[in-house]
Design a protein around this motif. Structure first.
Motif, PDB file in Angstrom:
ATOM      1  N   TYR A 276       0.876  -0.976   0.814  1.00 26.21           N
ATOM      2  CA  TYR A 276      -0.413  -0.095  -0.414  1.00 26.21           C
ATOM      3  C   TYR A 276       0.673   1.241   0.091  1.00 26.21           C
ATOM      4  O   TYR A 276       0.707   2.247  -0.874  1.00 26.21           O
ATOM      5  N   LYS A 294       3.362   4.391  -3.333  1.00 27.20           N
ATOM      6  CA  LYS A 294       2.640   4.552  -3.699  1.00 27.20           C
ATOM      7  C   LYS A 294       1.432   3.355  -4.711  1.00 27.20           C
ATOM      8  O   LYS A 294       2.029   3.823  -4.985  1.00 27.20           O
ATOM      9  N   HIS A 295       1.735   2.021  -3.877  1.00 28.48           N
ATOM     10  CA  HIS A 295       0.958   0.817  -4.787  1.00 28.48           C
ATOM     11  C   HIS A 295       2.245   1.059  -6.069  1.00 28.48           C
ATOM     12  O   HIS A 295       1.931   1.031  -6.855  1.00 28.48           O
ATOM     13  N   ASP A 320      -0.146  -4.022   0.995  1.00 31.53           N
ATOM     14  CA  ASP A 320      -1.473  -4.194   0.848  1.00 31.53           C
ATOM     15  C   ASP A 320      -3.069  -4.953   1.516  1.00 31.53           C
ATOM     16  O   ASP A 320      -2.519  -6.003   0.927  1.00 31.53           O
TER      17      ASP A 320
END
Length: 353
Positions: A276, A294-295, A320
């Motif tokens: 995540y 992020k990602h 995540d």
């Protein structure tokens, strides 16, 4: 392209409708005209001085006009240029006019049959001209500057190709993790991050690794190695740090962990894609560098955040929760580290809670 235009129009319309109306606005001015003004205008001009030089006088296009282009025709142009061999042909003949055999040899195409198929399409689209039958190919003068501008725009979007691959990795997590959705083991990501520090130890630079459990969902792997290099490589704007964390096919793929029953290895880019959020701290050259993701997508540049006499790399990541339903288990970590201690007796590994 149609979907992108609809999304853009919806976004601009929403922004306009949220703005309070101005008293001086003309009552009979249509909302469409206001939205068109809100979108803005593109101004451009240019001159290419080369074999097929061409000059554009200053021109302008409303953004709404560009978004209203015929999607089918625009897609055909992009598709024609999006073919690798056709793009290679155009870039080759832009450098200097070439005959068919010269193109085949320069691009290692093997046979002229492939060349004929592509040049026929490019000639028909007025993207290529030939002096005479059997003569040299070149780009028409009036096409050279638009083609170069398209390449210039593409160069600013090259990094998105990495992000597309990272997104595909997220959508196909089972190919890397080897279990059904909802039962993925986040420890596989941790083993991959640890592997990079172990490789640094094998090279003779890392003597200690600390695993810092940041609650149940996040963990940090910190080593005292050399620290990942931070200077961009020649002919690249990306630092080695960002390359390692965003390019799936990076040379560092040897530092990968393969989940049971799977063939695709998990390297740092895969860890980044399936997290995540992830942050990396590099200590080298007397400075502390920091970057967040992020990602898998960078949320910042590689920033200098302090000074230090230490060296090393620290990676903090949160798997995540849409992919992993379980958390890190201290008992699992301890058992894994016992095995590493046997394999690498001179490497000190600590678990800090």
């Amino acid at each position: 392209m149609s979907e992108l235009k609809q999304l853009f129009n919806h976004f601009v319309s929403a922004r306009y409708l949220q703005k309070p109306s101005k008293p001086e606005d003309s009552k009979d001015e249509s909302i469409d005209n206001k939205i068109e003004n809100e979108m803005g205008t593109i101004f451009y001009s240019g001159q290419y001085r080369g074999t097929n030089g061409f000059r554009w006088d200053p021109q302008q296009r409303n953004v709404s006009q560009l978004l209203g282009l015929d999607s089918d025709k625009a897609a055909k142009v992009l598709a024609a240029l999006g073919n690798k061999q056709r793009l290679d042909i155009l870039t080759a003949v832009l450098q200097k006019p070439l005959t068919g055999p010269e193109i085949v040899e320069q691009l290692n195409m093997g046979t002229t049959g492939q060349l004929y198929h592509h040049t026929k399409a490019l000639l028909g689209a007025d993207l290529l001209v030939q002096e005479d039958r059997g003569g040299k190919y070149s780009i028409p003068s009036h096409r050279s500057l638009p083609f170069l501008l398209l390449l210039a725009a593409s160069s600013d979007l090259l990094d998105t190709s990495d992000y597309i691959e990272l997104t595909e990795t997220r959508n196909n997590a089972a190919a890397y993790l080897g279990t059904n959705q909802g039962a993925h083991d986040p420890h596989h990501l941790l083993w991959a991050v640890l592997e990079n520090s172990i490789i640094e130890h094998q090279a003779g630079y890392c003597t200690e690794i600390n695993l810092i459990i940041q609650g149940e969902l996040s963990i940090t792997v910190a080593d005292n190695g050399r620290g990942i290099p931070i200077q961009a490589l020649p002919n690249s704007t990306k630092t080695p740090v960002q390359t390692v964390l965003t390019e799936l096919g990076h040379y560092n793929s040897s530092a990968s962990v393969v989940a049971p029953g799977e063939l695709k290895g998990i390297n740092m880019a895969v860890v980044n894609a399936l997290s995540y959020k992830l942050s990396i701290e590099v200590r080298r050259e007397g400075k502390v560098f920091h970057q967040t993701f992020k990602h898998g997508i960078p949320q910042s540049e590689l920033l200098v955040t302090g000074v230090t006499k230490e060296t090393g790399t620290s990676v903090t990541f949160m798997p995540d929760q849409d992919i992993f339903n379980s958390s890190f288990d201290k008992e699992v970590l301890s058992k894994h580290l016992i095995g590493l201690g046997i394999s690498y007796p001179k490497l000190k590994i600590n678990i800090l809670d």
